[in-house]
Motif scaffolding. Structure first.
Motif, PDB file in Angstrom:
ATOM      1  N   ARG A  74      57.609 -11.531  73.520  1.00 22.73           N
ATOM      2  CA  ARG A  74      57.461 -10.087  73.714  1.00 22.73           C
ATOM      3  C   ARG A  74      56.221  -9.532  73.006  1.00 22.73           C
ATOM      4  N   ASN A  75      55.392 -10.447  72.488  1.00 19.60           N
ATOM      5  CA  ASN A  75      54.187 -10.014  71.771  1.00 19.60           C
ATOM      6  C   ASN A  75      54.531  -9.002  70.684  1.00 19.60           C
ATOM      7  N   ALA A  76      55.531  -9.365  69.889  1.00 21.86           N
ATOM      8  CA  ALA A  76      56.012  -8.464  68.840  1.00 21.86           C
ATOM      9  C   ALA A  76      54.916  -8.216  67.805  1.00 21.86           C
ATOM     10  N   THR A  77      55.009  -7.072  67.162  1.00 18.19           N
ATOM     11  CA  THR A  77      54.071  -6.688  66.109  1.00 18.19           C
ATOM     12  C   THR A  77      54.736  -6.873  64.757  1.00 18.19           C
ATOM     13  N   CYS A  78      54.010  -7.429  63.803  1.00 13.10           N
ATOM     14  CA  CYS A  78      54.549  -7.604  62.447  1.00 13.10           C
ATOM     15  C   CYS A  78      54.479  -6.268  61.708  1.00 13.10           C
ATOM     16  N   ILE A  79      55.619  -5.809  61.208  1.00 13.69           N
ATOM     17  CA  ILE A  79      55.669  -4.512  60.525  1.00 13.69           C
ATOM     18  C   ILE A  79      55.977  -4.666  59.037  1.00 13.69           C
ATOM     19  N   VAL A  80      56.015  -5.913  58.552  1.00 17.08           N
ATOM     20  CA  VAL A  80      56.315  -6.173  57.137  1.00 17.08           C
ATOM     21  C   VAL A  80      55.079  -6.740  56.465  1.00 17.08           C
ATOM     22  N   ALA A  81      54.761  -6.224  55.297  1.00 17.54           N
ATOM     23  CA  ALA A  81      53.648  -6.743  54.491  1.00 17.54           C
ATOM     24  C   ALA A  81      54.143  -6.944  53.065  1.00 17.54           C
ATOM     25  N   MET A  82      53.555  -7.932  52.368  1.00 14.50           N
ATOM     26  CA  MET A  82      53.971  -8.213  50.992  1.00 14.50           C
ATOM     27  C   MET A  82      52.755  -8.423  50.108  1.00 14.50           C
ATOM     28  N   ASN A  83      52.853  -7.888  48.902  1.00 16.14           N
ATOM     29  CA  ASN A  83      51.796  -8.045  47.916  1.00 16.14           C
ATOM     30  C   ASN A  83      52.453  -8.187  46.555  1.00 16.14           C
ATOM     31  N   GLY A  84      52.456  -9.412  46.041  1.00 18.23           N
ATOM     32  CA  GLY A  84      53.171  -9.647  44.783  1.00 18.23           C
ATOM     33  C   GLY A  84      54.649  -9.371  44.970  1.00 18.23           C
ATOM     34  N   PRO A  85      55.271  -8.582  44.081  1.00 14.29           N
ATOM     35  CA  PRO A  85      56.703  -8.293  44.231  1.00 14.29           C
ATOM     36  C   PRO A  85      56.999  -7.130  45.188  1.00 14.29           C
ATOM     37  N   THR A  86      55.936  -6.540  45.751  1.00  9.65           N
ATOM     38  CA  THR A  86      56.108  -5.345  46.595  1.00  9.65           C
ATOM     39  C   THR A  86      56.245  -5.728  48.068  1.00  9.65           C
ATOM     40  N   THR A  87      57.208  -5.123  48.724  1.00  8.81           N
ATOM     41  CA  THR A  87      57.402  -5.292  50.161  1.00  8.81           C
ATOM     42  C   THR A  87      57.179  -3.935  50.827  1.00  8.81           C
ATOM     43  N   VAL A  88      56.362  -3.930  51.880  1.00 10.58           N
ATOM     44  CA  VAL A  88      56.058  -2.701  52.615  1.00 10.58           C
ATOM     45  C   VAL A  88      56.507  -2.878  54.057  1.00 10.58           C
ATOM     46  N   ILE A  89      57.237  -1.903  54.579  1.00 13.57           N
ATOM     47  CA  ILE A  89      57.663  -1.930  55.980  1.00 13.57           C
ATOM     48  C   ILE A  89      57.126  -0.673  56.671  1.00 13.57           C
ATOM     49  N   THR A  90      56.606  -0.857  57.891  1.00 12.80           N
ATOM     50  CA  THR A  90      55.962   0.227  58.632  1.00 12.80           C
ATOM     51  C   THR A  90      56.802   0.621  59.836  1.00 12.80           C
ATOM     52  N   ASP A  91      57.085   1.903  59.945  1.00 11.72           N
ATOM     53  CA  ASP A  91      57.836   2.419  61.090  1.00 11.72           C
ATOM     54  C   ASP A  91      56.942   2.344  62.334  1.00 11.72           C
ATOM     55  N   PRO A  92      57.337   1.555  63.347  1.00 16.16           N
ATOM     56  CA  PRO A  92      56.469   1.412  64.529  1.00 16.16           C
ATOM     57  C   PRO A  92      56.321   2.690  65.336  1.00 16.16           C
ATOM     58  N   SER A  93      57.222   3.655  65.150  1.00 11.53           N
ATOM     59  CA  SER A  93      57.153   4.886  65.948  1.00 11.53           C
ATOM     60  C   SER A  93      56.108   5.872  65.432  1.00 11.53           C
ATOM     61  N   ASN A  94      55.832   5.822  64.110  1.00 13.92           N
ATOM     62  CA  ASN A  94      54.869   6.793  63.564  1.00 13.92           C
ATOM     63  C   ASN A  94      53.943   6.203  62.499  1.00 13.92           C
ATOM     64  N   ASN A  95      54.028   4.865  62.295  1.00 15.06           N
ATOM     65  CA  ASN A  95      53.183   4.151  61.323  1.00 15.06           C
ATOM     66  C   ASN A  95      53.398   4.608  59.881  1.00 15.06           C
ATOM     67  N   GLU A  96      54.532   5.215  59.613  1.00 14.18           N
ATOM     68  CA  GLU A  96      54.843   5.627  58.233  1.00 14.18           C
ATOM     69  C   GLU A  96      55.303   4.408  57.433  1.00 14.18           C
ATOM     70  N   GLU A  97      54.740   4.259  56.226  1.00  9.40           N
ATOM     71  CA  GLU A  97      55.058   3.102  55.388  1.00  9.40           C
ATOM     72  C   GLU A  97      56.131   3.442  54.360  1.00  9.40           C
ATOM     73  N   LYS A  98      56.999   2.460  54.095  1.00 11.02           N
ATOM     74  CA  LYS A  98      57.989   2.591  53.025  1.00 11.02           C
ATOM     75  C   LYS A  98      57.839   1.374  52.120  1.00 11.02           C
ATOM     76  N   LYS A  99      57.730   1.625  50.799  1.00 12.15           N
ATOM     77  CA  LYS A  99      57.474   0.552  49.841  1.00 12.15           C
ATOM     78  C   LYS A  99      58.712   0.283  48.986  1.00 12.15           C
ATOM     79  N   PHE A 100      58.935  -1.001  48.709  1.00  9.23           N
ATOM     80  CA  PHE A 100      60.048  -1.430  47.859  1.00  9.23           C
ATOM     81  C   PHE A 100      59.519  -2.478  46.885  1.00  9.23           C
ATOM     82  N   SER A 101      60.083  -2.476  45.685  1.00  8.02           N
ATOM     83  CA  SER A 101      59.685  -3.460  44.687  1.00  8.02           C
ATOM     84  C   SER A 101      60.905  -4.291  44.284  1.00  8.02           C
TER      85      SER A 101
END
Length: 1011
Positions: free
Chosen positions: A22-49
């Protein structure tokens, strides 16, 4: 004692096959202990540690031995987390705790398919935390023994499953249907009474026990078609170290390691099963929601709030009480999908993990002299005996502040005490045995499923066989039936391969060998046998990779190693999902994964999930003769009476006797399905009271319930131009089919409800900004509605309405006249309201009640369904996802009507303007007043324009009065002054060219000069 927070690790996996297609898009990013997820509907990011954020999405390469390690040449190679890294960070800590005598718990949480099993169990050489932990533990034991340590080591193993609030011992293939009772021990806490705990001496034995447990789980889940993704599995490993302490006492140091694979955190639609009278009957999701409540309460408690933790609300939270808030060091691995299609589930998992990291546990070393342990158990039993004899003060309260209300009756409490005494006696007896004695007894009692793993794997290389398919990949391939004789029987009684489930015959099908090739033949056409998505009615040849289904729930793939190895063809991997996609294609659904939107991909997943469930429920209905038929439906938001949303799968329920229909949401249907399965199990077990009263029957629904007949979308764009809407529009039902016509009028008016004057047409809706707007909605009547409905009415909302406006109810006709009228007033409208008029609509829903059932015809469910199948084919679907109704059709029709009206208005203006010029020319007029031109231009009708045109000949344009006549706002004094100036000629200086004349010299005029 040491207090510490629960450690939390998050891991993101690579795209799976479906997501790649389905040519899915990756919406999860990680940097060290931080995980970032991006809402595909509006590109808003939410960060978790978290303590650890493991990137395993890409950056790996497969080594020669099949192990996936970091790829130094890939941009993400350095941050790729392989199995070894996860074990070193998490597993080694659990092992260290075990050696020191601390209890440990490792949770795996996430939606089904998010990669939990990859982290916990792994596959092949890519071993997960559990097998690596076990290997290292036994290596450590061997090393300590080789080093001359006198310590004795014992390792015990248990495996249980929690499904629908019942505990099942997975090491007992004959465990009772009702499951194990969870009881509370004063010292041990909650435990599963009667759970089999077996001693093991090597990792190979643990592996065999896990295989036996998984096989038992697969057989049970397949027989009742339980959805394994809704089951929790707890593997318990107990490490005992017996040694003589400094005081010369024989001492036991114990550590209990619980490895918990939690049920999938599945997507739940907002519609849910709200209002379903049997909602409380299914306890499938109870454990997971209760675990969430406990985690939330423990997080509050850790922050200093005095909060009661509701451990007793579910079986799972009882058994995990120590892991969550007691004597345990706890780790959670939260697995998330990287794909945009799974955004909601991944975000939910991250929030769950974020709460869990706030929990604090207090672990202590479990080390006591053996004699002391035995003495304490004996003393405990004496207190329990005294309590049973009528002295309630003989025993201290079991539990703590969180257990202040166990809700037990006196009789239940006595049984609880008796059970604890028996458990204490068992433990004392076990302490007296040597480990070798326990091991020998366990091996003697072992009924190991299908045999040794290595032997089975070797046979699978050469012998044709059937291998089961399951929605849970963990349970696929655990039921293997070798075709090693000329005739192989399949059925639910006295057959070579015993399969259970609805619509499976005692002898269901036969596989025979003829001249080196294999054939399958159904034993009876009364019971379905399906090959590659097609029902078979006679003997057919089998080919390698054929997909087979017996009844409605038993899925297998036929494997012929010799045929496979001799062929040049590349055979694709057969999965449960691919088998479902094949069946859906045969039903007429579009299963192509390419170029699909996120909503379309979710729709496809829902179809794959629900198709086998619909088949199963129909089969149960047939066998129990429940007179109900279930059909899959693809329903757009418009068909549901909603202005926006995604297309969803719903279930049409039809009473085969009365022809009454109901539409169930996905959640309501799945809730009912579990209750139907429970009813069918009771029927199979021969229980006399398997059938229940109508009000508790999961097949039944309310005949008095209101039914959504259909909907109409009334687009409001015309109102933006203050043009009336008067239409007869199609009413469409859930299937997108026309079920009648609606006569509706929406017209602009003033605040008193009077139609607007003819000159209030606007060319641009933005001209309404800041003005008051009023209009009247008239729902006049409907025509040609189905005859089976009564008490018919319409309801709708406008703009920001929170409550529906309803018409009166009309009975006894298919052509109801409501004559409903409602005026709506909006003051100083803004751009949001204008945008609503331009782009949105009023959704009018038509509701009614189905007429009471007439005298029932005696119908046999199986025969009725068979007759329908012959007419419609094998499709159990009310419609497909191929478009039959275009929801934009009405919008286009209304836009065309609006544009036609606008064109008529413009043609009227142009005709009037042309006529004005002709009259001016005819009467030799050089100038006309601006007011007259405006009146002619804004005239709404030809009559109004004609009245204005009659004034053209009366316009004065001679030199004496042209200015005064053209300026309608000039006063009499101004006119007089102008006249006097005209009578006194003044010598004028030469005029400069117009372009050089200053603006101040230019004379303002409200006349139009006709050149």
């Amino acid at each position: 004692m040491s207090e510490e927070n629960v450690k939390v690790a998050v891991r993101v996996r690579p795209f799976n096959r479906r997501e790649r297609e389905r040519n899915a898009t990756c919406i999860v990013a990680m940097n060290g202990p931080t995980t970032v997820i991006t809402d595909p509907s509006n590109n808003e990011e939410k960060k978790f540690s978290f303590d650890y954020s493991y990137w395993s999405h890409d950056g790996s390469k497969e080594e020669a031995n099949g192990y996936f390690g970091p790829d130094p040449s890939h941009p993400n190679g350095k941050k790729f987390a392989d199995q070894k890294r996860v074990f070193e960070d998490l597993g080694l800590g659990v092992l260290k705790n075990a050696w020191e005598g601390y209890n440990s718990t490792l949770f795996a949480y996430g939606q089904t398919g998010s990669g939990k099993s990859w982290s916990i169990v792994g596959y092949g050489i890519n071993k997960g935390v559990v097998p690596l932990f076990c290997e290292k533990m036994f290596q450590g034991i061997d090393e300590k023994k080789a080093g001359g340590e006198k310590t004795e080591y014992e390792v015990n193993f248990s495996m249980l499953e929690i499904y629908n609030e019942q505990v099942r011992d997975l090491l007992d293939s004959k465990s009772k249907k009702s499951g194990l009772r969870v009881r509370q021990h004063p010292k041990m806490g909650f435990y599963a009474d009667g759970l089999r705990v077996v001693p093991v001496s090597s990792y190979a034995e643990i592996e065999q026990r896990m295989e036996d447990g998984t096989t038992n789980r697969t057989v049970a889940a397949t027989n009742m078609n339980a959805t394994s993704s809704r089951a929790h599995t707890i593997v318990g490993i107990t490490l005992l170290q017996k040694f003589v302490n400094a005081a010369g006492e024989e001492t036991t140091k114990s550590a209990v390691i619980n490895l918990v694979d939690l049920a999938g955190s599945e997507r739940a639609e907002s519609t849910g099963a709200t209002g379903d009278r049997l909602k409380e009957g299914a306890a499938i999701n109870q454990s997971l929601s209760c675990l969430g409540n406990c985690i939330a309460a423990l997080a509050e408690k850790s922050s200093g709030k005095k909060t009661r933790v509701p451990y007793r609300d579910s079986v799972l939270t009882k058994l995990l009480k120590n892991a969550l808030g007691g004597n345990s060091k706890t780790i959670m691995i939260a697995a998330v999908s990287p794909a945009d299609i799974n955004y909601d589930e991944s975000l939910s998992t991250l929030r769950y993990a974020d709460r869990a990291k706030q929990i604090k546990t207090t672990a202590s070393v479990n080390e006591d002299p053996t004699e002391k342990l035995i003495r304490e158990l004996q003393e405990e039993n004496e207190r329990l005996k005294a309590a049973l004899a009528g002295n309630p003060n003989a025993i201290a309260k079991v539990g703590d502040d969180d257990d202040d209300d166990d809700g037990m009756t006196e009789e239940e409490r006595k049984k609880e005490y008796q059970s604890i005494m028996e458990e204490n006696a068992r433990q004392m007896e076990e302490m007296k045995k040597t480990f070798e004695e326990k091991l020998a007894l366990a091996r003697e009692q072992s009924g190991t499923g299908q045999g040794n793993i290595a032997e089975i794997m070797e046979k699978k290389k050469t012998i044709p066989h059937l291998s089961n398919l399951n929605p849970d990949p963990q349970l696929t391939g655990h039921i293997v039936s070798f075709i090693d004789s000329p005739r192989k029987t399949i059925g639910k009684k006295d057959c070579d391969l015993v399969v259970m489930g609805p619509r499976i015959g005692d002898l269901h099908a036969v596989i025979t060998e003829e001249g080196g090739s294999f054939h399958i033949e159904p034993a009876s056409i009364d019971f379905k046998t399906v090959r590659n998505g097609n029902i078979i009615s006679s003997k057919m040849a089998l080919k390698h990779n054929d997909r087979l289904r017996f009844g409605s729930t038993m899925y297998f793939v036929y494997i012929n190693p010799k045929e496979r190895d001799a062929s040049k063809e590349q055979f694709p991997e057969v999965t449960y999902e691919s088998a479902q996609e094949e069946a859906a294609s045969k039903w007429g659904f579009d299963m192509d994964s390419s170029n699909k939107t996120r909503d379309e991909a979710l729709l496809k997943e829902d179809m794959i999930e629900l198709m086998p469930s619909v088949e199963e429920c129909n089969s149960i209905s047939e066998e129990l003769d429940k007179k109900m038929k279930f059909e899959l439906m693809i329903v757009s938001p418009e068909a549901r009476g909603q202005l926006k949303g995604r297309t969803e799968v719903m279930i049409k329920v039809v009473n085969l006797e009365t022809k009454h229909e109901w539409i169930w949401s996905r959640e309501k249907f799945l809730n009912r399905k579990f209750l139907m399965q429970e009813m069918y199990e009771n029927f199979q077990d021969g229980e006399e009271n398997w059938d229940v009263p109508q009000e508790r029957d999961p097949f039944e629904d309310d005949y008095e319930a209101e039914f959504h007949i259909g909907s109409v979308k009334v687009w409001l764009q015309s109102l933006g131009y203050l043009i009336d809407i008067e239409e007869q529009l199609e009413i469409t039902d859930f299937k997108g089919q026309e079920v009648g016509l609606l006569n509706v009028v929406v017209s602009p008016c003033d605040k008193k409800g009077k139609p607007l004057k003819e000159d209030t047409y606007v060319e641009n809706p933005l001209e309404l900004k800041g003005k008051d707007v009023s209009f009247v909605v008239q729902v006049n009547s409907a025509r040609g509605l189905p005859n089976k409905f009564t008490d018919v009415y319409a309801k709708y909302t406008v703009y920001l309405d929170e409550e529906y406006t309803s018409t009166s109810k009309v009975t006894g006709t298919t052509n109801p006249d409501w004559k409903h009228k409602k005026q709506l007033n909006f003051t100083a409208v803004d751009e949001a309201f204008i945008n609503y008029l331009n782009t949105s609509a009023i959704m009018v829903q038509i509701w009614g009640k189905q007429k009471p059932p007439k005298t029932k015809k005696s119908v046999n469910t199986a025969q009725a369904m068979m007759a329908q199948s012959l007419r419609k084919g094998q499709v159990a679907a009310a419609n497909t996802n191929a478009k039959r109704f275009d929801p934009e059709k009405v919008k286009y029709m209304m836009e065309v009507a609006m544009l036609k009206k606008r064109q008529e208005m413009m043609e009227l203006k142009m005709k009037s303007m042309k006529r004005m010029l002709e009259l001016a020319e005819e009467h030799k007029k050089k100038k006309l007043s601006t007011k007259l031109i405006k009146d002619i231009y804004h005239a709404q009708t030809s009559d109004a324009a004609e009245k204005c045109l009659k004034l053209v000949p009366q316009e004065k344009d001679d030199d004496d009065s042209s200015d005064s006549d053209s300026d309608s706002d000039s006063s009499d004094d101004e006119k007089k002054t102008k006249s006097q100036k005209k009578k006194a000629p003044v010598k004028q200086p030469p005029q400069s060219p117009r372009k050089d004349r200053p603006d101040s010299v230019a004379k303002k005029s409200s006349t139009c000069v006709l050149l």
